[in-house]
Motif scaffolding. Structure first.
Motif, short mmCIF file in Angstrom:
data_model
loop_
_atom_site.label_atom_id
_atom_site.label_comp_id
_atom_site.label_asym_id
_atom_site.label_seq_id
_atom_site.Cartn_x
_atom_site.Cartn_y
_atom_site.Cartn_z
N SER A 125 1.12 -1.53 -0.25
CA SER A 125 -0.04 0.02 -0.17
C SER A 125 1.10 1.42 -0.09
N PRO A 126 0.45 2.25 -0.64
CA PRO A 126 1.42 3.78 -0.11
C PRO A 126 1.94 4.25 0.62
N LEU A 127 0.99 3.38 2.39
CA LEU A 127 0.55 3.96 3.21
C LEU A 127 2.54 3.28 3.89
N GLN A 128 2.12 1.74 3.81
CA GLN A 128 3.17 1.23 3.65
C GLN A 128 5.01 1.94 3.41
N LYS A 129 4.94 1.85 1.55
CA LYS A 129 5.50 2.42 1.26
C LYS A 129 6.32 3.92 1.92
N MET A 130 5.76 4.62 1.96
CA MET A 130 6.24 6.10 2.54
C MET A 130 6.32 5.88 3.77
N THR A 131 5.88 4.78 4.36
CA THR A 131 6.17 4.65 6.26
C THR A 131 7.89 4.02 6.72
N SER A 132 8.21 3.37 5.41
CA SER A 132 8.93 2.81 5.41
C SER A 132 10.38 3.89 5.06
N ALA A 143 18.14 0.47 5.00
CA ALA A 143 16.66 -0.09 4.24
C ALA A 143 15.96 -1.50 4.76
N ASP A 144 16.28 -2.77 5.50
CA ASP A 144 16.41 -4.13 5.76
C ASP A 144 15.20 -3.51 6.99
N ALA A 145 15.89 -2.46 7.62
CA ALA A 145 14.91 -2.59 8.98
C ALA A 145 13.94 -1.99 9.53
N VAL A 146 13.42 -1.90 8.55
CA VAL A 146 12.10 -1.46 8.32
C VAL A 146 10.78 -3.00 7.65
N GLU A 154 14.12 -5.36 1.27
CA GLU A 154 14.94 -3.55 1.06
C GLU A 154 15.04 -3.23 0.02
N SER A 155 14.61 -4.28 -1.02
CA SER A 155 14.63 -3.56 -2.94
C SER A 155 13.81 -2.68 -2.63
N THR A 156 13.56 -2.85 -2.24
CA THR A 156 11.80 -1.60 -2.13
C THR A 156 11.47 -0.59 -1.85
N ALA A 157 12.28 -1.01 -0.41
CA ALA A 157 12.53 0.60 0.12
C ALA A 157 13.32 1.16 -0.66
N TRP A 161 12.33 4.90 -1.40
CA TRP A 161 13.10 6.17 -1.21
C TRP A 161 13.61 6.94 -2.04
N GLN A 162 14.09 6.78 -3.12
CA GLN A 162 14.32 6.85 -4.74
C GLN A 162 13.30 7.91 -5.22
#
Length: 210
Positions: A125-132, A143-146, A154-157, A161-162
């Motif tokens: 969800s957008p919330l998951q992406k932005m919150t990470s 990045a892998d800590a979330v 990790e790669s998606t986080a 971010w980018q």
């Protein structure tokens, strides 16, 4: 789903009331959208042929829905587990501002529109992406800590971010990412002096101050 904008009010008490009403309205629409998406997915043809795995990659099953539901219940539900004070401390902003930024980013960048993956499973969800991303920026963590809480790889986080950084620059850069005007400088210097830092225009981090 695109979240609607919120109007401002003249007093702080009215602001808080408007913010509460705004959050309830937005999040009710958000939950309704997720329910509709799940109904569509359940009715889809699961026998369709899908692509295979990438050679050499180890598949890790993540319950993305569980990650979203937990995040939503903790911070974005009508009666969240954590208070607005904790939200502001952990996200470095108030919840209505967070949702306004997310709304603008969703409208600007399709990467933050929730989609199906190759197996017809609802994606992050957008919330998951932005919150990470906010956790990475707020706490300076890897990045892998979330992953264990938000259920995001990790790669998606890193990609999120980018995408968020680029979107924020494109959306808000002209207004906020510019040199301060003389009036801005006066305000910032006065604010710093009141807090015991005369002559300070801005600071990167207060962790080294004794």
């Amino acid at each position: 789903m695109i979240l609607t904008s919120c109007s401002s009010s003249s007093s702080s008490s009215d602001d808080e009331s408007d913010d509460d009403e705004y959050i309830v309205t937005l999040l009710g629409a958000y939950e309704q959208n997720n329910t509709s998406m799940l109904q569509i997915l359940k009715s889809s043809d699961s026998s369709k042929k899908i692509g295979g795995s990438v050679v050499g990659h180890r598949y890790i099953h993540r319950d993305r829905r569980q990650g979203h539901d937990r995040l939503f219940a903790d911070y974005f539900a009508a009666n969240p587990v954590y208070s607005p004070t904790i939200f502001r401390r952990r996200f470095r902003m108030r919840c209505p501002l967070y949702l306004r930024i997310l709304n603008a980013i969703q409208a600007h960048n399709s990467y933050f529109v929730q989609k199906q993956d190759a197996a017809y499973v609802l994606g992050l969800s957008p919330l998951q992406k932005m919150t990470s991303v906010m956790r990475i920026l707020s706490y300076g963590i890897a990045a892998d800590a979330v992953d264990d809480y938000i259920r995001i790889g990790e790669s998606t986080a890193i990609q999120s971010w980018q995408q968020i950084c680029n979107s924020v620059i494109e959306i808000f850069g002209e207004e906020y990412l510019k040199s301060p005007m003389p009036t801005d400088i006066t305000t910032l210097l006065a604010s710093g002096e009141v807090r015991g830092f005369p002559g300070m225009l801005g600071n990167l981090d207060r962790m080294h101050w004794e």
